[in-house]
Design a protein around this motif. Sequence first.
Motif, PDB file in Angstrom:
ATOM      1  N   VAL A   1       0.843  -1.192   0.000  1.00 13.35           N
ATOM      2  CA  VAL A   1       0.000   0.000   0.000  1.00 13.35           C
ATOM      3  C   VAL A   1       0.887   1.254   0.000  1.00 13.35           C
ATOM      4  O   VAL A   1       0.640   2.215  -0.726  1.00 13.35           O
TER       5      VAL A   1
ATOM      6  N   GLN B   1       2.278   1.880  -3.392  1.00 16.28           N
ATOM      7  CA  GLN B   1       1.250   2.404  -4.285  1.00 16.28           C
ATOM      8  C   GLN B   1       0.957   3.870  -3.958  1.00 16.28           C
ATOM      9  O   GLN B   1       0.820   4.699  -4.866  1.00 16.28           O
ATOM     10  N   LEU B   2       0.893   4.214  -2.693  1.00 10.31           N
ATOM     11  CA  LEU B   2       0.604   5.600  -2.306  1.00 10.31           C
ATOM     12  C   LEU B   2       1.753   6.549  -2.638  1.00 10.31           C
ATOM     13  O   LEU B   2       1.548   7.759  -2.722  1.00 10.31           O
ATOM     14  N   SER B   3       2.941   5.996  -2.838  1.00  7.20           N
ATOM     15  CA  SER B   3       4.086   6.844  -3.175  1.00  7.20           C
ATOM     16  C   SER B   3       3.977   7.397  -4.587  1.00  7.20           C
ATOM     17  O   SER B   3       4.764   8.262  -4.971  1.00  7.20           O
TER      18      SER B   3
END
Length: 106
Positions: A98, A101-103
């Motif tokens: 996660v 992905q959020l990066s």
Amino acid sequence: MHWLYLGIAVVFEITVAIVAGKAQGFTRPLWTIATLVSGGIATYFLSLALLTFQVGVGYALWTSIAGVGIVILGALLFGQRLGWRKLLGIAVVIAGVVGLQLSGAA
């Protein structure tokens, strides 16, 4: 489309892990062939996903998602124990995926 490619690569990587055990050190020809073919397909689809993903991020996602899948399938199909430490490890891996992905790295 890169997520679809990554998903296909993960499924075939999980397949590699399962059929490699059945190949018993590559002494069983059909399971050996299944291992090698699955590995080739997994690598092909990973290479397609890496056209969009950064290499480090794509590879980390591929190995970590497949690893979690293998542990879960080991518990479901082969009666392997899922203790709290394994569950904690899975949670940490999911948090890492996660975080990647959020990066915004894909």
